[in-house]
Design a protein around this motif. Structure first.
Motif, PDB file in Angstrom:
ATOM      1  N   TRP A 127       0.827  -1.207   0.000  1.00 31.13           N
ATOM      2  CA  TRP A 127       0.000   0.000   0.000  1.00 31.13           C
ATOM      3  C   TRP A 127       0.859   1.254   0.000  1.00 31.13           C
ATOM      4  O   TRP A 127       1.932   1.273   0.619  1.00 31.13           O
ATOM      5  N   PRO A 128       0.393   2.317  -0.633  1.00 33.80           N
ATOM      6  CA  PRO A 128       1.062   3.611  -0.466  1.00 33.80           C
ATOM      7  C   PRO A 128       0.969   4.051   0.992  1.00 33.80           C
ATOM      8  O   PRO A 128      -0.047   3.840   1.660  1.00 33.80           O
ATOM      9  N   GLY A 129       2.029   4.651   1.487  1.00 37.45           N
ATOM     10  CA  GLY A 129       2.037   5.146   2.858  1.00 37.45           C
ATOM     11  C   GLY A 129       2.530   4.151   3.878  1.00 37.45           C
ATOM     12  O   GLY A 129       2.695   4.502   5.047  1.00 37.45           O
ATOM     13  N   ASP A 154       7.694   6.999  -2.208  1.00 39.36           N
ATOM     14  CA  ASP A 154       6.920   5.875  -1.682  1.00 39.36           C
ATOM     15  C   ASP A 154       7.493   4.562  -2.186  1.00 39.36           C
ATOM     16  O   ASP A 154       7.805   4.414  -3.369  1.00 39.36           O
ATOM     17  N   THR A 157       4.819   2.605  -4.745  1.00 39.18           N
ATOM     18  CA  THR A 157       4.483   3.110  -6.081  1.00 39.18           C
ATOM     19  C   THR A 157       5.628   3.838  -6.780  1.00 39.18           C
ATOM     20  O   THR A 157       5.505   4.182  -7.950  1.00 39.18           O
ATOM     21  N   TYR A 161       6.962  12.211  -3.542  1.00 39.10           N
ATOM     22  CA  TYR A 161       6.065  13.162  -2.896  1.00 39.10           C
ATOM     23  C   TYR A 161       6.741  14.522  -2.683  1.00 39.10           C
ATOM     24  O   TYR A 161       6.065  15.547  -2.627  1.00 39.10           O
ATOM     25  N   ARG A 185      -0.546  14.423   1.894  1.00 38.92           N
ATOM     26  CA  ARG A 185      -1.100  13.062   1.911  1.00 38.92           C
ATOM     27  C   ARG A 185      -1.575  12.611   3.292  1.00 38.92           C
ATOM     28  O   ARG A 185      -2.525  11.842   3.385  1.00 38.92           O
ATOM     29  N   PHE A 188       2.240   8.740   7.537  1.00 40.64           N
ATOM     30  CA  PHE A 188       2.576   7.442   6.965  1.00 40.64           C
ATOM     31  C   PHE A 188       3.140   6.545   8.066  1.00 40.64           C
ATOM     32  O   PHE A 188       3.386   6.989   9.195  1.00 40.64           O
ATOM     33  N   ALA A 286       0.188   0.332  -7.033  1.00 37.94           N
ATOM     34  CA  ALA A 286       0.456  -0.471  -5.846  1.00 37.94           C
ATOM     35  C   ALA A 286      -0.037  -1.900  -6.048  1.00 37.94           C
ATOM     36  O   ALA A 286      -0.934  -2.164  -6.862  1.00 37.94           O
ATOM     37  N   GLU A 289      -5.134  -2.606  -3.533  1.00 36.90           N
ATOM     38  CA  GLU A 289      -5.923  -1.384  -3.414  1.00 36.90           C
ATOM     39  C   GLU A 289      -5.959  -0.930  -1.962  1.00 36.90           C
ATOM     40  O   GLU A 289      -5.989  -1.741  -1.049  1.00 36.90           O
ATOM     41  N   SER A 291      -4.829   2.410   1.038  1.00 38.59           N
ATOM     42  CA  SER A 291      -3.785   3.362   1.414  1.00 38.59           C
ATOM     43  C   SER A 291      -3.544   3.278   2.914  1.00 38.59           C
ATOM     44  O   SER A 291      -4.475   3.076   3.701  1.00 38.59           O
ATOM     45  N   PHE A 293      -2.038   5.846   4.452  1.00 36.80           N
ATOM     46  CA  PHE A 293      -1.964   7.231   4.935  1.00 36.80           C
ATOM     47  C   PHE A 293      -3.138   7.520   5.875  1.00 36.80           C
ATOM     48  O   PHE A 293      -4.260   7.061   5.655  1.00 36.80           O
TER      49      PHE A 293
END
Length: 379
Positions: A127-129, A154, A157, A161, A185, A188, A286, A289, A291, A293
């Motif tokens: 995941w992002p974050g 990140d 991905t 940032y 964002r 994190f 990513a 699915e 995040s 954040f």
């Protein structure tokens, strides 16, 4: 000659059509087509007409010359992938292979030698974050000037940032990079860094970091609940190292092409042109699915992402800090703060503030003068 041999064998009834076709490496139906064309026009009839036709997809000579001339005049020395990114950005419609082959045929770039087999890379965060990388690179980004480029990216991905040029990497630049991420964002989960002295205290050179005695940056990350992860080798920072290799191969050429020579202009170019274009080209989806954040709702971020030092107020109701004197203004809560323990906050841009517990007593500029908001509050 092989067709004539097969044809004569078929005419003399030594070969059937199937055997003659096998001799030529074609099917029987194709051999019958050859017979019709040969009997109608001789050997000339066997020539593939497609060899004499110009492909409808072939680029006009003017387009080929325009691409090669553009590279020769404005982008000489750029690698093909970098040049192709600019070509597409400015409306070019040809494929990467076409651009590469065109430049190679013109002798403007050489064919790359295939590298060795690379080791298996660590799997990205899902995941992002979940995990961000922050690192700096010292380089001659503009002719005759060496700056540090600070990147916060990140792991999931490859999205950048934050990117900024600073004269020298340190606590302030690291705070600025993290602040830009949190503002845009949110919070994190973890941050992967090298063992630079502004990130970690390392008791023994080359040894393990001290996770108890934290640096100013480490204290701020602990306050925010962000886990810090130290890297113990350049290979461990492979993703950021590869990103910096790309930046060092592209950014100096783009800054030179744009006529940029100052730090302020270079930072504007990073934010307005380079970083969006880099993310558009290199950002990856990513693995899953979602995040990691979390929105920031914790109050003043500036008073966390700053250097904090404890001081004791002197008999003159002043605080001594790094060779300057900070006068504590009159306060309706107390007559004075003599011998009280206070906290001096040193912000990345150089301004200062004095806190007593959770209360801010005063704001100062970099020359230790009271700021206007403090003066108005006293009045």
């Amino acid at each position: 000659m092989r067709f004539e041999e097969a044809y004569e064998g078929w005419q003399a009834r030594r070969l059937t059509q199937e055997e003659a076709a096998r001799l030529l490496g074609v099917c029987e139906r194709t051999f019958r087509r050859y017979l019709d064309r040969y009997e109608e026009a001789g050997l000339e009839g066997l020539i593939d007409k497609r060899l004499e036709q110009v492909s409808q997809r072939r680029a006009p000579v003017d387009e080929v010359l325009a691409v090669t001339e553009r590279y020769r005049r404005r982008h000489l020395g750029w690698n093909v992938k970098h040049f192709y990114a600019w070509y597409r950005r400015e409306g070019g419609g040809r494929s990467y292979s076409w651009v590469k082959n065109t430049l190679q045929r013109a002798g403007l770039v050489t064919q790359a030698v295939k590298g060795g087999t690379h080791r298996t890379r660590r799997e990205r965060a899902p995941w992002p974050g979940m995990m961000l990388h922050q690192d700096g690179s010292t380089h001659e980004w503009v002719a005759g000037q060496q700056w540090d480029l600070i990147v916060t990216m990140d792991d999931a991905t490859n999205e950048h940032y934050s990117m900024l040029f600073v004269p020298e990497e340190g606590t302030a630049s690291s705070f600025q990079g993290v602040r830009e991420v949190i503002v845009s964002r949110g919070l994190f989960s973890s941050l992967y860094t090298d063992r630079g002295s502004h990130y970690w205290h390392t008791p023994e050179a080359g040894g393990k970091v001290d996770k108890i005695n934290l640096t100013q940056f480490g204290r701020a990350m602990k306050h925010l609940g962000i886990e810090m992860i130290p890297a113990y080798s350049p290979e461990a920072r492979g993703r950021s190292e590869r990103a910096f290799a790309t930046h060092q191969g592209r950014l100096p050429q783009e800054l030179a092409a744009a006529g940029i020579a100052t730090l302020e202009a270079a930072n504007r170019y990073l934010e307005e042109v380079y970083r969006p274009a880099f993310n558009a080209e290199f950002q990856q989806p990513a693995r899953e699915e979602g995040s990691a954040f979390v929105p920031w709702i914790g109050g003043s971020l500036d008073d966390i992402l700053c250097e904090q030092y404890e001081r004791t107020v002197g008999h003159d109701n002043c605080v001594r800090f790094e060779g300057i004197t900070l006068q504590i203004p009159p306060d309706r809560h107390r007559c004075h703060y003599v011998k009280a323990k206070v906290r001096v906050h040193c912000y990345p841009e150089g301004s200062l503030a004095v806190f007593h517990g959770p209360r801010k007593l005063a704001n100062y500029d970099a020359e230790a003068r009271l700021k206007q908001d403090t003066i108005q509050a006293i009045a």
